[in-house]
Every structure is written in C-alpha cells, then in structure tokens.
Motif scaffolding. Sequence first.
Motif, PDB file in Angstrom:
ATOM      1  N   ARG A  36       0.931  -1.136  -0.032  1.00  0.00           N
ATOM      2  CA  ARG A  36       0.100  -0.061   0.029  1.00  0.00           C
ATOM      3  C   ARG A  36       0.876   1.282   0.029  1.00  0.00           C
ATOM      4  N   ASN A  37       0.226   2.379  -0.505  1.00  0.00           N
ATOM      5  CA  ASN A  37       1.117   3.538  -0.597  1.00  0.00           C
ATOM      6  C   ASN A  37       1.759   4.101   0.826  1.00  0.00           C
ATOM      7  N   TYR A  38       0.834   4.111   1.848  1.00  0.00           N
ATOM      8  CA  TYR A  38       1.430   4.632   2.903  1.00  0.00           C
ATOM      9  C   TYR A  38       2.443   3.355   3.770  1.00  0.00           C
ATOM     10  N   GLN A  39       2.436   2.446   3.152  1.00  0.00           N
ATOM     11  CA  GLN A  39       3.295   1.251   3.697  1.00  0.00           C
ATOM     12  C   GLN A  39       4.813   1.565   3.256  1.00  0.00           C
ATOM     13  N   ARG A  40       4.692   1.870   1.989  1.00  0.00           N
ATOM     14  CA  ARG A  40       5.895   2.443   1.132  1.00  0.00           C
ATOM     15  C   ARG A  40       6.623   3.621   1.727  1.00  0.00           C
ATOM     16  N   THR A  56      11.416   4.843  14.261  1.00  0.00           N
ATOM     17  CA  THR A  56      10.230   4.268  14.636  1.00  0.00           C
ATOM     18  C   THR A  56       8.942   4.643  13.512  1.00  0.00           C
ATOM     19  N   ILE A  57       8.373   3.693  13.317  1.00  0.00           N
ATOM     20  CA  ILE A  57       7.355   3.610  12.407  1.00  0.00           C
ATOM     21  C   ILE A  57       5.916   3.763  13.339  1.00  0.00           C
ATOM     22  N   ALA A  94      -3.097  -2.315  10.147  1.00  0.00           N
ATOM     23  CA  ALA A  94      -2.487  -1.447   9.029  1.00  0.00           C
ATOM     24  C   ALA A  94      -1.288  -2.138   8.241  1.00  0.00           C
ATOM     25  N   GLY A  95      -0.751  -3.337   8.771  1.00  0.00           N
ATOM     26  CA  GLY A  95       0.168  -3.810   8.406  1.00  0.00           C
ATOM     27  C   GLY A  95       1.650  -3.178   8.536  1.00  0.00           C
ATOM     28  N   ARG A 105       9.816   8.507  12.602  1.00  0.00           N
ATOM     29  CA  ARG A 105       9.922   8.825  11.167  1.00  0.00           C
ATOM     30  C   ARG A 105       8.545   8.882  10.424  1.00  0.00           C
ATOM     31  N   TYR A 106       7.590   8.142  10.791  1.00  0.00           N
ATOM     32  CA  TYR A 106       6.148   8.154   9.796  1.00  0.00           C
ATOM     33  C   TYR A 106       5.257   7.626  11.149  1.00  0.00           C
ATOM     34  N   ASP A 107       4.048   8.442  10.838  1.00  0.00           N
ATOM     35  CA  ASP A 107       2.949   8.530  11.678  1.00  0.00           C
ATOM     36  C   ASP A 107       1.773   8.797  10.696  1.00  0.00           C
ATOM     37  N   VAL A 108       0.433   7.959  10.961  1.00  0.00           N
ATOM     38  CA  VAL A 108      -0.572   8.444  10.035  1.00  0.00           C
ATOM     39  C   VAL A 108      -1.788   8.044  11.073  1.00  0.00           C
TER      40      VAL A 108
END
Length: 571
Positions: free
Chosen positions: A191-195, A213-214, A220-221, A359-362
């Motif tokens: 998925r886009n957000y996973q990449r 950290t993600i 959400a995978g 590094r990434y959060d949604v």
Amino acid sequence: MPNPLLPLIIQGDRSILLDVHSPDALEARFALIPFAELEKSPEHLHTYRLTGLSLWNAASAGLTAEKIITTLHRFARFDVPPAVISWIEETFGRYGKITLTACEDPAFLYLTAESERIYRELKAAPKLSKYLLAAEKPHSFLIALLNRGTVKQVLLKMGWPVRDQVPLKDGAPLAIPLRTQTKKGMDFSIRNYQREAAEAFTGDKGPGTGFGTIVLPCGAGKTIVGMLVMSMLNTDTLILTTNTAAVYQWKRELLDKTGLEDDCIGIYSSDSKEIKPVTVATYQILTWRPDTESEFPHFRLFRERNWGLIIYDEVHLLPAPVFRITAELQVIRRLGLTATLIREDGCEGDVFSLVGPKRYDVPWKELEEKGWIAHAYCTEIRIPLPVSKEIEYAAAPLREKHRIASENEAKIEVARQLLMRHSEDQILIIGQYITQLKKIAEAVHAPLITGKTPNAERESLYEAFRSGSISVLVVSKVANFAIDLPDASVAIQISGTFGSRQEEAQRLGRILRPKERNAFFYTLVTRHSVEEECADHRQKFLAEQGYAYSLITDTDMQLNLPLCAPSLKNS
C-alpha cells in the motif's frame, strides 16, 4: 479578531484546548497529532500539550516550526501567545545543533556543537564529563563508540536531541525479495502508506537514516512495513517481538510474502534456539537470567551474527535490559514498529534516542476512512456493583477496590447479552484477572487462553478462531500484542490494567483488520467505582486518534435499546 467558530485555544502554558463542537474540530485534531500530546479528553474540551519530545519527533519526521505555527494560527480562536511561538522556534532550533559524526579512529566518534556557547554547556555538564574527551576539531569532543547511545540519552534529558550522522554498517548480505503473490495464491502488493513509511526509515541509506520508529495502527500492516524495509536493505535481520505466538506469526508472514525459505529463518525462544540469517526472538528470552546478579546469557544473540538490521516489534514495550544493550548497538540499523509510542513508564525519550525518532505516523481515522482498517464503534457500558459487594468495596484499599470493581460478576450477564447480539461475529472477550476469565469462559462455553496455556495449544486455538470453527475466544493480556486474528470484529473488554492507554490501543487493534464487517469495541465498567476514572484515562489515546465512546448503562440494555450502528461494508 477572535473567531468563536475555530476549534483551538492556545494558552501560554503550552496547553491547547480543542473544542470538539467546532465545525473544524476533526481536521484540527488530525493536524495536532504529529506534534502535540493529548492529556485530557472529556466531553466538550480536549486538552493537548506541546512538549520538547513531541516537537523533536515532529522535526525528525520532516515537519518544520513554520508549518506547526501556521497550523496553530489557522485553527486558533484567539491570537497565539507570542511566548508559545518563541518557545516552539527555540525548541525546534535545538534539534540538530549537536551532531555525531565518524572519526578517523574507528573506536571513537566526534560529538560536535554548533556554537561555542553550546560547546561550553556540554563541557560543564557533570553527567557528561566521564564520556567526553578533548578533540582538536573545533567545538568538538571525542566519545567512545560504545558510549554513542548513552551519550544521546543524556543529551536528550538535557534538552539537546542529537542528530546522529555516523554511517551504519551494512551487515551480511541476504537477498530478501517480496512476492507479488503469496504462497497461498493471493495477490500481494504494498500500500502507498506502507511504502512511504519504509522510505521514511531508509531514506537514501546515508548518514542520519536507517534508525527510527514507524507508528501505524494495528491492522495497518506494520509487519509488512518491516518486511519491505528488509527487502530494501537485503541484509541479515534480527526481529524482536513480544511473545512466542508473535514469533511464529512473523515466520509465517515471512514465508508467505517473501522469497525466504524455511532454512533461512530461525526461531529463538524458550522452545527453540536457532540462529539463522533472519532470526525472530522474544523479549522475554533476551531478558531472562538465572538471578538478579547474573549477566543476561542470551544477549549473545546480538553479537552472534553480522546483523544489518534489528526490528523491534511493539517497540513501546521494549524492556529496560534491552534498552541497555541497544545503547551499545548504535552501529546497526534499528527499526521500531508500534501502534502507539505511549509508554506508561515515561521512557518515550529512550525510544527516541536509542532506537530512533518517529519517522512516520498516520492518524487511525485517516486509514479507516480509506478502508485500510475496519470502521470501529466504541461503547462503554456502566454496570452497578451488586449490593452484596458494596460494603466490601467501600472498606477496601485502593488496589483491592480496583479488583472488586473489575471482577464485578454482573459483567458476565452483560457479556452474554452482547454475544447474543453479535451471534454472527467473531468475538474476543479480553480481561486482566484469571479467576474472572475462567468464570466467563465457563459461562459462555468458550475456550480460554492465558499465559499458562502451552504454546502449541494457543496456536491451535488461534487457528481454530481464524478458520471460524470457534467464534468466541476468551483471552488474558497475552493477546494484547502482535496476534493476527483478522476476522475478529467484536472485542468485549471486561477488565484491564490500571488506566493503561497503550493497552486500550492494542486491544482495539485486535479487531481493526480490514474486513467486510464493521468492528465493535465494548468496555464493561463498574459504575461509581475507581474503574470509571481508569476508563477515562485509558480512552485518551483513542480520543486522540478520533474515536468517540458512546456511553450506556445496563438499564439501556435491559430495555433493549440499540447498542451499535448497523454493520456496513467498508468502502
């Protein structure tokens, strides 16, 4: 001029009030998540707070002070206090003012301050003195390579987040291709957000990337993000996770979705001690030792192979002994995976400095709206304490009050009614106290999984639940983390740890895997007891993510009022 329709009130103490009745409240909530922490979430005004760590995590994820200030101005009902703006700019300005870089002597690193003033502050700091050695490079010190993580910890506590630009080693090469079709014959794509999450971690593989950290919701995978990072780095990988069930789950996923063969993947747990190019281990086995004075014998695993990547699954649960060894392992790429960075012990800063910054959060609701996780309805049901228990409760000490309220036997009948209402769903009943769980399992004729259930029996029950041959499973807190039960659509929480926000997030996560049905999360709480206060605290994290709890009483149930919205297919 003040605008009463706007949702935010920013105060001089760096707290932010969110008026949930404002038309822009939901948009403002999502905008706050990357850089502010939720403190309170009553009915009308939610309280957020700006902290140094929340801003430095935002900085590491690519946000700027200007963007945060613009966001506050956009949603502020009144003028943003100038002192808050100055503090944001000054706090952001501290990020990266101290850097770690490689030294000609591989046993040492340069710790460099941007200015003479910062250099002198570090030189005068008592807690740093034993780590800092003189260096000829301007405004710099030498530190021993093994002290890299510890120095970062100390500096963070002093208010100086370090920008670590020391190159990381590549580790032993290992081809880890991802499949386009799983071994089960299902199409598989990223998925886009996973990449985006994986690329935020790896960057250009240069200095300053490869650790961090993600943060993604359960369902959400996160495991797929971990496998994608492995395929991008193609190196021997050590994966650390919470329990044996999660170990075998990781191995199943790796065999199903990557080109790795069985003989490349080792299991290192209480049952097995295989060390292979990809090894999956539990935190529990790593932190075992014969007595409190002994060394941790299984820490040899960290040095057994030339690892190029360590993945910390459920990084918010990282135990203190593993933090200590991680302080030494700063030369290895480190990926933390979690649904929430909340640690009830307040050690979020250790995750930041030793594993790496966010590094990434949604936002959870954003993925829910796109159909990547199930739509969830959260309901708190308040139940009276039986009259026969009222005097015992009134006279009990605080901890015993919590247990009496948690084990309220009236919850069993409410749970039975919920089971009847959701007779076509896959249901988890989750609790804290084994005696209570045994009673409810017997009452509803469902199998029970606790920490004492043998691993083989657990796996058999989980598989029966996944296949649909059993539809109700009673589980203790062993099922809070890293258990993939994709068809579970209802969770009934009958008791929990004292107000743990991370537990609330993880338990909701058990039912968020995308499916054709909506998800329903019920929490049973004893009315007029300490459980109500704990429940309010537990719900903070979910309120931050945009979930609202509806509140009903057992009287509503007896009147057969609707508890939930009709089940709708996710778009």
